[in-house]
Scaffold this active site. Structure first.
Site, PDB file in Angstrom:
ATOM      1  N   THR A 273       0.833  -1.215   0.000  1.00 19.74           N
ATOM      2  CA  THR A 273       0.000   0.000   0.000  1.00 19.74           C
ATOM      3  C   THR A 273       0.866   1.263   0.000  1.00 19.74           C
ATOM      4  OG1 THR A 273      -0.125  -0.303   2.381  1.00 19.74           O
ATOM      5  CG2 THR A 273      -2.039  -0.986   1.099  1.00 19.74           C
ATOM      6  N   PHE A 399      -8.394   5.379   3.158  1.00 18.04           N
ATOM      7  CA  PHE A 399      -8.059   4.590   4.346  1.00 18.04           C
ATOM      8  C   PHE A 399      -9.282   3.903   4.946  1.00 18.04           C
ATOM      9  CE2 PHE A 399      -4.532   7.683   4.075  1.00 18.04           C
ATOM     10  CZ  PHE A 399      -3.457   6.796   4.073  1.00 18.04           C
ATOM     11  N   CYS A 406      -8.048   2.410   8.525  1.00 17.38           N
ATOM     12  CA  CYS A 406      -6.653   1.990   8.607  1.00 17.38           C
ATOM     13  C   CYS A 406      -5.981   2.428   9.912  1.00 17.38           C
ATOM     14  CB  CYS A 406      -5.885   2.566   7.424  1.00 17.38           C
ATOM     15  SG  CYS A 406      -4.169   2.070   7.394  1.00 17.38           S
TER      16      CYS A 406
HETATM   17 MN1  MNH Z   1      -4.093   0.030   6.145  1.00 17.25          MN
HETATM   18  C1  MNH Z   1      -7.148  -1.154   7.217  1.00 17.25           C
HETATM   19  C2  MNH Z   1      -5.611   1.381   3.361  1.00 17.25           C
HETATM   20  C3  MNH Z   1      -1.113   1.401   5.199  1.00 17.25           C
HETATM   21  C4  MNH Z   1      -2.539  -1.613   8.691  1.00 17.25           C
HETATM   22  N1  MNH Z   1      -6.017   0.079   5.408  1.00 17.25           N
HETATM   23  C5  MNH Z   1      -7.139  -0.455   6.024  1.00 17.25           C
HETATM   24  C6  MNH Z   1      -8.292  -0.165   5.215  1.00 17.25           C
HETATM   25  C7  MNH Z   1      -7.852   0.534   4.114  1.00 17.25           C
HETATM   26  C8  MNH Z   1      -6.425   0.697   4.257  1.00 17.25           C
HETATM   27  C9  MNH Z   1      -8.711   1.032   2.964  1.00 17.25           C
HETATM   28  C10 MNH Z   1      -9.734  -0.587   5.504  1.00 17.25           C
HETATM   29  C11 MNH Z   1      -9.988  -1.977   4.956  1.00 17.25           C
HETATM   30  C12 MNH Z   1     -11.417  -2.463   5.116  1.00 17.25           C
HETATM   31  O1  MNH Z   1     -12.312  -1.711   5.469  1.00 17.25           O
HETATM   32  O2  MNH Z   1     -11.624  -3.667   4.852  1.00 17.25           O
HETATM   33  N2  MNH Z   1      -3.477   1.145   4.543  1.00 17.25           N
HETATM   34  C13 MNH Z   1      -4.256   1.628   3.533  1.00 17.25           C
HETATM   35  C14 MNH Z   1      -3.448   2.458   2.658  1.00 17.25           C
HETATM   36  C15 MNH Z   1      -2.174   2.477   3.193  1.00 17.25           C
HETATM   37  C16 MNH Z   1      -2.197   1.642   4.376  1.00 17.25           C
HETATM   38  C17 MNH Z   1      -3.966   3.156   1.409  1.00 17.25           C
HETATM   39  C18 MNH Z   1      -0.932   3.176   2.728  1.00 17.25           C
HETATM   40  C19 MNH Z   1      -0.898   4.178   1.910  1.00 17.25           C
HETATM   41  N3  MNH Z   1      -2.165  -0.100   6.802  1.00 17.25           N
HETATM   42  C20 MNH Z   1      -1.096   0.578   6.307  1.00 17.25           C
HETATM   43  C21 MNH Z   1       0.071   0.294   7.108  1.00 17.25           C
HETATM   44  C22 MNH Z   1      -0.323  -0.567   8.087  1.00 17.25           C
HETATM   45  C23 MNH Z   1      -1.742  -0.809   7.909  1.00 17.25           C
HETATM   46  C24 MNH Z   1       1.458   0.861   6.889  1.00 17.25           C
HETATM   47  C25 MNH Z   1       0.577  -1.155   9.125  1.00 17.25           C
HETATM   48  C26 MNH Z   1       0.396  -1.212  10.322  1.00 17.25           C
HETATM   49  N4  MNH Z   1      -4.736  -1.182   7.660  1.00 17.25           N
HETATM   50  C27 MNH Z   1      -3.905  -1.754   8.601  1.00 17.25           C
HETATM   51  C28 MNH Z   1      -4.712  -2.542   9.526  1.00 17.25           C
HETATM   52  C29 MNH Z   1      -6.054  -2.397   9.108  1.00 17.25           C
HETATM   53  C30 MNH Z   1      -6.028  -1.523   7.920  1.00 17.25           C
HETATM   54  C31 MNH Z   1      -4.176  -3.341  10.705  1.00 17.25           C
HETATM   55  C32 MNH Z   1      -7.293  -3.002   9.758  1.00 17.25           C
HETATM   56  C33 MNH Z   1      -7.760  -2.076  10.867  1.00 17.25           C
HETATM   57  C34 MNH Z   1      -8.978  -2.608  11.628  1.00 17.25           C
HETATM   58  O3  MNH Z   1      -9.953  -3.015  10.987  1.00 17.25           O
HETATM   59  O4  MNH Z   1      -8.934  -2.585  12.853  1.00 17.25           O
END
Ligand code: MNH
Length: 443
Positions: A273, A399, A406
């Site tokens: 991502t 996000f 996120c």
């Molecule tokens: Mn990230 C959930 C996008 C970087 C950890 N992330 C989500 C969701 C999106 C998303 C959209 C919601 C998904 C859903 O509703 O099913 N995340 C991104 C993007 C980037 C990103 C566009 C970078 C740019 N994410 C990161 C990073 C981490 C991370 C770095 C490391 C820790 N993300 C997560 C976690 C979740 C999440 C853990 C789930 C959170 C939850 O539901 O409690």
């Protein structure tokens, strides 16, 4: 009160196959975007074992973001990822006790105070990559996607559990990466195969089981190592928090199995991502020299020749706009799914059942002509304060939404801002052609 309802638009389903012939899985999300262009901001798709409603206007998405009516849906692709990410944050149901516990324990671990302590780790890895580029010299061509994936993977591993993949020092990526990428690809493809096909693909299944075993083994080893050897000097990172902290609500700790799933989850989520965000940003900067020049002048003004400090990040406002605009056109996690708690009507006329998968198609949402002027243009100034203030709610959702959005948002933006600042401070970028290089050092 009575509402007149009408069916959700749908390509004509075929017997047995439903809408399978209408959707080109090979095109991934772009296949869904093409259908949105044809059928509009809401349409239904019946795929084998997966009845989808795809939504993409700001008006409808704003309604779906109401957390009193809608909850995250762990839909088919996420269920397949769950096979190896277990009940880690990303693939857990909101109602599972382990989601709530991990959410309460980990939110502060990715909060502003924690991000400050991760700044040095982020700089360490960024420095490794940029030094390497400087030494490779201006004639060297750089595969931006490959290099930034090494950057983001090494950064999440170092900052959250003190582990060095050392991806800059070898051509081969760490075995964990191969296993993870193959598993992600396979989990995606499983969703497009019939159950019998999946059972017949013996070699694929064997490789998948082997990859899963390897990922679990590496994560379990990290946990065991930390138990035996705490970080020196009383330091404390996210892994320590996961192993030691108790849930403020229940007083309970996360199990070792759950911590393993969180480690795998962070590596999955923290890997493509953020690197995708950086890759698309470099791509857009190269296509828009005026934006590149402005970003570089901005960095020169804020940092001059000195190394960036944590306090500089908030001053780098133009880079923040650049990154936000990249995430608008190229949201690197391009969809998320929600489900109604109860049978309901959306958009004032479309009936949907409790539990129905409602997929928010982010690239199309981010091009809603009712919200964005000249939606296809790359224009970071859309996110200038006065203009951003005019945007309607839930128009920009890279996000995800609400409590299930996120957890790594601040982490990803800090890492991307820092890297972009260091990159622009030290290099002039040019797009690689057949004969020329792609960076040249500024010092
Ligand atoms: Mn990230 C959930 C996008 C970087 C950890 N992330 C989500 C969701 C999106 C998303 C959209 C919601 C998904 C859903 O509703 O099913 N995340 C991104 C993007 C980037 C990103 C566009 C970078 C740019 N994410 C990161 C990073 C981490 C991370 C770095 C490391 C820790 N993300 C997560 C976690 C979740 C999440 C853990 C789930 C959170 C939850 O539901 O409690």
């Amino acid at each position: 009160m009575s509402v007149t309802t009408e069916p959700i638009p749908q390509p004509r389903p075929r017997p047995l196959l439903g809408n399978l012939p209408d959707f080109d899985a090979g095109k991934g999300v772009f296949g869904l975007v093409e259908l949105a262009q044809e059928y509009g901001p809401i349409y239904r798709l019946e795929l084998p074992g997966n009845d989808l409603v795809v939504v993409s206007s700001q008006e409808l998405v704003d309604e779906l973001c109401d957390e009193k009516r809608f909850d995250k849906k762990v839909h088919t692709p996420l269920q397949n990822v769950r096979d190896f990410a277990g009940d880690g944050l990303f693939t857990a149901e909101t109602q599972e006790p382990n989601w709530g516990a991990a959410h309460r324990i980990l939110m502060p671990a990715f909060g502003p105070a924690a991000l400050r302590t991760m700044f040095d780790g982020m700089t360490d890895i960024a420095e490794q990559l940029l030094l390497k580029w400087e030494r490779q010299g201006p004639a060297h061509r750089i595969d931006v996607g490959d290099n930034t994936t090494r950057l983001t993977l090494d950064t999440i591993a170092l900052c959250s559990f003190g582990y060095r993949f050392n991806s800059m020092y070898s051509d081969q990526m760490h075995p964990f990466v191969g296993a993870m990428v193959r598993s992600l690809v396979e989990s995606g493809e499983r969703g497009h195969r019939l159950p019998l096909q999946n059972r017949l693909m013996v070699r694929t299944r064997h490789q998948y089981d082997e990859d899963k075993r390897l990922m679990f083994e590496i994560a379990d080893q990290l946990i065991a190592d930390r138990r035996r050897h705490p970080l020196p000097g009383g330091e404390h990172d996210i892994l320590d928090t996961m192993l030691e902290a108790t849930d403020p609500l229940t007083g309970e700790r996360l199990s070792d199995e759950n911590v393993r799933y969180q480690l795998v989850t962070f590596l999955i989520a923290g890997h493509e991502t953020t690197s995708g965000l950086l890759t698309f940003t470099v791509h857009e900067l190269l296509r828009h020299p005026e934006v590149l020049a402005k970003a570089q002048a901005h960095v020169d003004e804020v940092l001059g020749n000195r190394a960036p400090r944590f306090e500089d990040l908030v001053e780098l406002g133009y880079l923040d706009r650049v990154l936000k605009e990249s995430l608008r056109l190229w949201p690197t996690a391009p969809a998320f799914a929600v489900q109604p708690y109860e049978d309901t009507v959306i958009g004032g006329r479309y009936p949907v059942r409790a539990g129905q998968t409602l997929l928010v198609l982010i690239p199309q949402l981010h091009r809603d002509p009712a919200v964005w002027d000249r939606p296809e243009d790359y224009d970071p100034d859309r996110f200038a304060f006065e203009r951003a203030e005019q945007l309607p709610p839930n128009a920009w959702k890279p996000f995800g939404n609400g409590q299930r959005s996120c957890i790594g948002r601040g982490f990803a933006l800090q890492e991307a801002t820092l890297f972009l600042a260091m990159l622009l401070q030290r290099f002039d970028l040019t797009a690689a052609t057949r004969t020329t290089g792609s960076t040249s050092s500024r010092r």
